[in-house]
Scaffold this active site. Structure first.
Site, short mmCIF file in Angstrom:
data_model
loop_
_atom_site.label_atom_id
_atom_site.label_comp_id
_atom_site.label_asym_id
_atom_site.label_seq_id
_atom_site.Cartn_x
_atom_site.Cartn_y
_atom_site.Cartn_z
N PRO A 37 0.83 -1.22 0.00
CA PRO A 37 0.00 0.00 0.00
C PRO A 37 0.86 1.26 0.00
O PRO A 37 1.91 1.32 0.64
CB PRO A 37 -0.79 -0.12 1.31
N GLY A 38 0.40 2.26 -0.74
CA GLY A 38 1.06 3.56 -0.73
C GLY A 38 2.25 3.70 -1.64
O GLY A 38 2.95 4.71 -1.59
N THR A 39 2.51 2.71 -2.49
CA THR A 39 3.71 2.78 -3.33
C THR A 39 3.45 3.50 -4.65
O THR A 39 4.40 3.74 -5.40
CB THR A 39 4.25 1.37 -3.62
N HIS A 78 18.60 -0.81 25.13
CA HIS A 78 18.50 -0.92 23.66
C HIS A 78 19.68 -0.22 22.98
O HIS A 78 20.33 -0.76 22.09
CB HIS A 78 17.19 -0.28 23.17
N GLU A 130 15.44 1.84 27.81
CA GLU A 130 15.84 2.45 26.53
C GLU A 130 17.36 2.53 26.40
O GLU A 130 17.90 2.36 25.31
CB GLU A 130 15.21 3.84 26.39
#
Length: 638
Positions: free
Chosen positions: A231-233, A456, A453
């Site tokens: 979608p959206g390409t 990460h 965080e």
């Protein structure tokens, strides 16, 4: 010479019908003709008072009602002031001036004879019974019913302003026609990137503009082309560009336009669509989201039922390549669910070409940014190459959204031009969600989020194949309490060590909680979901597990999604579950070990994060030094 914009008056038969009914009603109400008098109601006793006062000139009566005409000298009296005007507000000296109901007409006539003998009245007469009222009461219901029936028939047949949605035109096609009369603004210049797809699409337009170039050497014009991609390409955008470029009629509609609750309507609309296209051939038909009608037959049909969608698909198959088809009509279709389409629809001779419209790479994203930045007032130092690097995995629609969001953010800050920071904020807004700075977070929770965080960031910094960090924040966004932004490397193939490093970095948050607090929390839900999907893909899809070997249970055709049985035994299912668990647990322990070795730096990073709430790559370089496996991305022009 100015053009007259006033629309011409169009005569409607309903005006004639309305006039006839109005005249009919007026005649019935007026008795012997049109009468503008405005008699006032009174009573029999008051009439006798007028009679005794010698004010009555004459009386005309029927079996039920009497009309009174006053003498001229009587109209000057105050009590008859209201009786002097007619319906138009003018003086009404002739009358009638009053009317009243009578009970017995014979008795009333005798009273009038006596009054005339006494000289109290000049004249009286009994009018013949009018038949207009009876005729009206008899015929008016039939006239109204006939008018209503004519109105409904005209509406249902699409006439009198009725459209294609009426009952008798429900089987007509809902396709919008674009031709030389319609001004379509989108051209191939508005479609950035997608060079391969544009080349194929432009060739289809050329087929219809100059067919002799191809047929002169024995070639046949393709029957159709299927645009496939996420979608959206830009699949629908390509079709709009075809409508803008082609000098032939272009019929555009959605697959859902064929779907209706009535049996046979979809097939009828397909027939009508191709009939219109053949009448205007050479022509192009574009069906957006064709999976609405093109889904594989027999997969979701109730046993013994009449599937309207299958009937529509059968008619579409026949029209595209059956007896009596015309080669001067080309069908374009778009879908992001090509795996569920019927095989008969996909074969050569119907859709001869499948054009894959993929997500844009870094070079194509730069071109797309340049297209969408044209109407935006941007700062001079804005670098589209930098924006392209910041948006990996974004589709054309996502990039358009980023540009619009950046303009809105700049306007919100009262800026005169959109700069680099506005685009970065727009990317954060789209990817992470809206900042929630007023969300209540306790100090203990804030430290736990910062440690998570920072875990990460630390693990991803240490691993070779993990995505490079952009920034880390503990400001709540959307549904997340904190977030880390990375710039993933754009790869065509992925190796097992790359997937394992990504899994290890994802587990870094929970591992950091374990290392610092010796406790874990529910904050790693999205991390666990991500690594579980990755591990399952390694084991069951890509064949990257040594114990299971080179085997996949992935079905690219999509035909197995309706099956209720797994494509492997219960023993294999247990092996799959065990291997997935081993993969995830192994990367979790690896992350724990990495963070144990860098515990001081982890705490230092978390403290900076609590203080600043947002940290960038530079902060990590200050603590850890240069990243050991730094890579640079270059955009090369072709």
């Amino acid at each position: 010479m100015s053009e007259n914009k006033n629309p011409k008056f169009k005569f409607s038969p309903w005006i004639l019908y309305g006039l006839a009914i109005g005249i009919f009603i007026l005649l019935s109400l007026s008795g012997n003709g049109l009468n503008l008098s405005n008699p006032k109601p009174t009573t029999l006793s008051k009439f006798y008072d007028f009679l005794d006062a010698n004010q009555v000139d004459k009386v005309i009566f029927s079996n039920t009602k009497a009309q009174v005409f006053l003498k001229k000298e009587a109209l000057g009296e105050k009590e008859h002031k209201e009786a002097k005007d007619n319906l138009l507000g003018n003086l009404n000296p002739k009358g009638p001036h009053y009317y009243f109901e009578i009970g017995n007409s014979e008795l009333f006539q005798k009273e009038l004879i006596e009054a005339k003998k006494k000289g109290l009245i000049n004249d009286f007469a009994k009018e013949p019974e009018g038949i207009w009222g009876d005729i009206l009461s008899l015929l008016l219901p039939f006239v109204l019913l006939a008018g209503l029936w004519i109105f409904m028939m005209r509406r249902m047949s699409g006439g009198a302003g009725g459209g294609g949605g009426q009952i008798f035109s429900i089987g007509k096609s809902k396709a919008k026609l674009f031709d030389e009369k319609n001004d379509v603004k989108v051209t191939f210049e508005n479609v950035a990137g997608l060079e391969g797809a544009k080349e194929e699409i432009q060739e289809i337009v050329e087929f219809l503009k100059n067919p002799e170039k191809y047929t002169s050497i024995g070639g046949k014009i393709p029957k159709g082309a299927l645009l496939v991609g996420p979608p959206g390409t830009g699949k629908t955008l390509l079709a709009k560009a075809v409508a803008g470029e082609a000098k032939v009629p272009f019929f555009s509609l959605s697959g859902s336009d064929f779907v209706e609750m009535f049996v046979g309507v979809g097939a009828s609309r397909v027939r009508d669509l191709f009939k219109q296209a053949k009448e205007k051939s050479p022509a192009i038909i574009f069906i957006d989201e064709i999976d609405a009608v093109g889904r594989a037959r027999g997969k979701n049909n109730m046993s013994g039922s009449n599937d309207e969608r299958e009937n529509t698909l059968n008619q579409l198959l026949t029209e595209m390549d059956g007896f009596g088809t015309n080669t001067n009509v080309i069908v374009l279709a778009a879908t992001n669910r090509a795996d569920v389409l019927d095989k008969a629809l996909m074969r050569a001779g119907r859709f001869d070409r499948q054009i894959y419209v993929d997500l844009p790479d870094i070079r194509e994203r730069k071109e797309i940014f340049e297209v969408h930045l044209k109407p935006i007032k941007k700062s001079e130092e804005l670098d589209t190459e930098f924006l392209a690097k910041q948006t990996p995995g974004f589709s054309g629609a996502d990039i358009a959204n980023v540009c619009n969001e950046a303009a809105l953010i700049a306007a919100r800050k009262d800026k005169k031009a959109v700069d680099k920071q506005d685009f970065l904020d727009a990317v954060d807004r789209i990817v992470g969600g809206l900042e929630k700075k007023n969300k209540i977070v306790t100090p203990e929770e804030k430290r736990a989020i910062a440690i998570h965080e920072a875990g990460h960031a630390t693990v991803s910094w240490m691993l070779e194949h993990a995505a490079p960090l952009v920034k880390v924040t503990i400001v709540p966004r959307g549904q997340s309490l904190g977030a880390a932004w990375y710039l993933p490397e754009e790869r065509l193939i992925v190796r097992p060590e790359q997937m394992l490093d990504e899994m290890c970095a994802t587990m870094g948050g929970r591992a950091a909680e374990k290392v610092i607090f010796n406790k874990i929390s529910t904050g790693a839900l999205s991390d666990l979901e991500k690594v579980t999907k990755q591990a399952r893909a390694m084991v069951t899809i890509y064949g990257l597990n040594d114990k299971l070997g080179n085997i996949t249970y992935y079905d690219s055709s999509g035909q197995s999604e309706y099956n209720f049985s797994k494509p492997y035994s219960e023993e294999t299912a247990k092996v799959i579950d065990d291997e997935i668990s081993l993969l995830i647990e192994g990367q979790y322990q690896r992350a724990v070990q990495l963070l144990e070795d860098n515990k001081d730096k982890l705490i230092q990073l978390a403290d900076i994060l609590i203080e600043k709430e947002v940290i960038f790559k530079d902060d990590l370089e200050t603590i850890f030094g240069n990243r050991p496996h730094e890579k640079t991305i270059e955009i090369t022009a072709e």
